[in-house]
Design a protein around this motif. Sequence first.
Motif, PDB file in Angstrom:
ATOM      1  N   LEU A 174       0.868  -1.180   0.000  1.00 51.44           N
ATOM      2  CA  LEU A 174       0.000   0.000   0.000  1.00 51.44           C
ATOM      3  C   LEU A 174       0.900   1.224   0.000  1.00 51.44           C
ATOM      4  CD1 LEU A 174      -2.726  -0.992   2.646  1.00 51.44           C
ATOM      5  CD2 LEU A 174      -3.061  -0.766   0.177  1.00 51.44           C
ATOM      6  N   SER A 175       0.513   2.238  -0.739  1.00 49.31           N
ATOM      7  CA  SER A 175       1.331   3.448  -0.810  1.00 49.31           C
ATOM      8  C   SER A 175       0.440   4.667  -0.975  1.00 49.31           C
ATOM      9  CB  SER A 175       2.330   3.360  -1.971  1.00 49.31           C
ATOM     10  OG  SER A 175       1.648   3.222  -3.211  1.00 49.31           O
ATOM     11  N   LEU A 176       1.043   5.842  -0.796  1.00 50.65           N
ATOM     12  CA  LEU A 176       0.345   7.118  -0.937  1.00 50.65           C
ATOM     13  C   LEU A 176       0.979   7.907  -2.080  1.00 50.65           C
ATOM     14  CD1 LEU A 176       0.077   8.119   2.843  1.00 50.65           C
ATOM     15  CD2 LEU A 176      -1.702   7.093   1.414  1.00 50.65           C
ATOM     16  N   LEU A 213      -5.549   5.002   8.141  1.00 47.57           N
ATOM     17  CA  LEU A 213      -4.563   6.067   8.014  1.00 47.57           C
ATOM     18  C   LEU A 213      -4.611   6.986   9.227  1.00 47.57           C
ATOM     19  CD1 LEU A 213      -5.135   7.138   4.293  1.00 47.57           C
ATOM     20  CD2 LEU A 213      -3.156   5.892   5.172  1.00 47.57           C
ATOM     21  N   THR A 214      -3.466   7.573   9.569  1.00 47.30           N
ATOM     22  CA  THR A 214      -3.424   8.627  10.582  1.00 47.30           C
ATOM     23  C   THR A 214      -2.741   9.849   9.988  1.00 47.30           C
ATOM     24  OG1 THR A 214      -1.310   7.865  11.482  1.00 47.30           O
ATOM     25  CG2 THR A 214      -3.301   6.936  12.459  1.00 47.30           C
ATOM     26  N   PHE A 215      -3.111  11.046  10.490  1.00 41.66           N
ATOM     27  CA  PHE A 215      -2.510  12.289  10.036  1.00 41.66           C
ATOM     28  C   PHE A 215      -2.490  13.262  11.211  1.00 41.66           C
ATOM     29  CE2 PHE A 215      -7.063  12.523   9.274  1.00 41.66           C
ATOM     30  CZ  PHE A 215      -7.409  13.762   9.758  1.00 41.66           C
ATOM     31  N   PRO A 216      -1.622  14.285  11.197  1.00 38.06           N
ATOM     32  CA  PRO A 216      -1.545  15.248  12.301  1.00 38.06           C
ATOM     33  C   PRO A 216      -2.749  16.188  12.289  1.00 38.06           C
ATOM     34  CG  PRO A 216      -0.001  15.844  10.578  1.00 38.06           C
ATOM     35  CD  PRO A 216      -0.576  14.520  10.184  1.00 38.06           C
ATOM     36  N   SER A 217      -3.619  16.033  13.270  1.00 33.87           N
ATOM     37  CA  SER A 217      -4.857  16.816  13.276  1.00 33.87           C
ATOM     38  C   SER A 217      -4.624  18.291  13.558  1.00 33.87           C
ATOM     39  CB  SER A 217      -5.826  16.235  14.313  1.00 33.87           C
ATOM     40  OG  SER A 217      -5.230  16.253  15.605  1.00 33.87           O
ATOM     41  N   VAL A 253       1.539  11.458   6.933  1.00 33.17           N
ATOM     42  CA  VAL A 253       0.333  10.652   6.730  1.00 33.17           C
ATOM     43  C   VAL A 253       0.810   9.210   6.581  1.00 33.17           C
ATOM     44  CG1 VAL A 253      -1.704  10.246   5.319  1.00 33.17           C
ATOM     45  CG2 VAL A 253      -0.809  12.582   5.594  1.00 33.17           C
ATOM     46  N   LYS A 254       0.331   8.329   7.451  1.00 34.03           N
ATOM     47  CA  LYS A 254       0.885   6.966   7.445  1.00 34.03           C
ATOM     48  C   LYS A 254      -0.194   5.921   7.698  1.00 34.03           C
ATOM     49  CE  LYS A 254       2.261   7.194  12.324  1.00 34.03           C
ATOM     50  NZ  LYS A 254       3.392   7.063  13.265  1.00 34.03           N
ATOM     51  N   PHE A 255       0.110   4.696   7.267  1.00 25.93           N
ATOM     52  CA  PHE A 255      -0.761   3.543   7.498  1.00 25.93           C
ATOM     53  C   PHE A 255      -0.493   2.989   8.898  1.00 25.93           C
ATOM     54  CE2 PHE A 255      -0.070   3.739   2.926  1.00 25.93           C
ATOM     55  CZ  PHE A 255      -1.344   3.570   2.413  1.00 25.93           C
ATOM     56  N   VAL A 262       4.273  -0.914   3.367  1.00 23.12           N
ATOM     57  CA  VAL A 262       3.462   0.288   3.185  1.00 23.12           C
ATOM     58  C   VAL A 262       4.405   1.452   2.890  1.00 23.12           C
ATOM     59  CG1 VAL A 262       1.581  -0.487   4.672  1.00 23.12           C
ATOM     60  CG2 VAL A 262       3.476   0.779   5.671  1.00 23.12           C
ATOM     61  N   GLY A 263       3.887   2.409   2.155  1.00 18.41           N
ATOM     62  CA  GLY A 263       4.650   3.609   1.851  1.00 18.41           C
ATOM     63  C   GLY A 263       3.940   4.831   2.375  1.00 18.41           C
TER      64      GLY A 263
END
Length: 673
Positions: free
Chosen positions: A25-27, A60-64, A127-129, A149-150
Amino acid sequence: MKRYIFFIVLFICLLIPESSFASTLSLSPSAGTFSVGSTFNVSVLLDTKGKSINALQVFLTFPSDKLQVVSPSTGQSIVGVWTAPPKYNNTLGTVSLEGGIPGGIVTSSGVLTTVTFRVKSVGEGIVKFTDKSKVLLDDGLATDDLAQVGNAVFTFRLPPPQGPIVASSTHPDQSFWYQEKSAVLHFANETSGVEGFSYVLNEDPISAPDNISEGTRQSVSYQELSDGIHYFHIKALRDGVWGGTTHFAIKVDTTPPSEFQVELLPNKRTTSLNPIAEFGTTDLNSGIDHYEIKIEPLSREAIQSFGSGNKPIFIEANSPFVLPELAKGSYDVVVHAYDKAGNFREENERLSLTNFTFKIIDKEGIRLGNAVVLPWLWVSIIGGILVLLLAYGAYRTWHWRRHVSQAHQEKVLPGDVLKELDELKKYRERYGAKAIILLLLFSTLFFSGSILAQNTLSVDPPLIDTISRDISNREIFYVGGKTNVSEGSVILYLQNLLTGETLSYEVGSDRNGNWFYRHDGFLFAGEYLIWAQGKDGENFSPPGPQEKIIVEKTAVQFGSNRLSYEVIYLFVIIILGIALIGLALFIIFHYYHGRKKYLEFQREIREAEESIKRGFAILHRDIQAELATIHKMKLSNEFSGEERQREEQLLRDLGDVQKRIGDEIWHIKKETW
């Protein structure tokens, strides 16, 4: 030739492990720079590596604090059935996707979804898995085939200036964090004819000031800014028209990193010459930049191993950090955690290197191995119980041996034997004495000896940031800090709160204003106050803030000599061990000699038993002879009434004697143990 190439390729393919063909999986994009307030798209891509996939779960997580999801798009997606609609949470910073692909799919860059983000603030974001993400094979077993994952890393900046040019003498670089709480900003327009400026400072990265002019001055200052990121927004008025807005970031962080502990492995008291230091903490605003570590020797042997001319210094380190080989002694392992604004938090841990097989911990007890600590209370209780048990055993052994020896010496037979002997004597007195009884011919008894058991204000006050707060009266005191006078002097004052005595010491600072002092001897136990005063030529600073230290009494002093409690504890343990060994030897000695006396006494009692049996046998013979005489008299009609009574008594005595000859009369063990 082509055939050989085919076989070589086939052979290589067979050697490649199966896991290398697993799905990824990648972004896309995986990196980029975007302005605050702008939006950008991130696509989630799937590569099945030639395998058929029929279901997946993507998290996915990201800095809110820097990004927010505008919407996850499923318009273009290889997912045929969404088992749950795509979800996002801008508070927690999460995106989740769950779906299936009927019949399976094989793809190298299939788009699962496209997420649109809006940039909220400046900085970097990842942004990461998460580890819960899965890609399931179409094999009827729902095998997870995800191997790699990427993730994506993005940089967020303020929009390019559209108004006046802004610069700051206190916070010149917008990407850096500063400790300064006061900000001075300068601004100007490249063209003339400016009629006024409108500006505002807030925490919104892209807000616009109002249309009310603040005048034509080209600088402004703000005091006592709180920690965090502040944004200065300004625009210029020219020919009655307001121009574009320039945004300028001011990052302030005056708070040091959070408190933390320095953990020493295998233990802070160890025989290992290369212990490991582990440490780590967090910083709320700017984040952790790096760590520095210093090993400060405390005991004399440790200081001697460093060399009298060598001064310990801080070096940059990462956790875990393997300490260099150290000599036996006491050390302080001092760690500084720096944030990106230059604030630091100091923590230290006491390290003791010892050669003892068992490990004595002054305040805690005895460490057995590297895990179990036996408190001093339990050491005392267990030692006392062992001494009492051995003392009781020694007393019982001594008392038993004394009883056996006394009985042997005083010719004391067991009660049953004495009773039988008395009855035998009574019979002999009744029937006359034939010299039969040489009953008690005993060997000489002996007993071995006993065993003994043993004044101007132009210089700022220096700051103290390194200090050995909790030391013992057999460890060296040290203190260090910073002053605003480079290559100047710092006067230290050390006051004993018990005696009131105050001593002063002068130490120099380096060109960066750092100073350090190590005491040349041990301090007496007690509480002390320490403070510092700066000196620059003839000018003195006001006294700095006072620090309190406690010197604990872990050594007994005899004049100029000191005996540590560790050594005292060792002596106590040795004495306790000698006492236990002495009591054990005492028990063994008395048991051996008591057993010897007991066996000898047993033999003599058996001889007495045989003598008594022989006496009863002779008595039996005499009674039978007398009965025979009476029977003869009875046949000759010379038998009187008195003689008849005599016959009856003889018959009763004969029956009693016959019974006694056959009975067991000895119960020696019961009587003597």
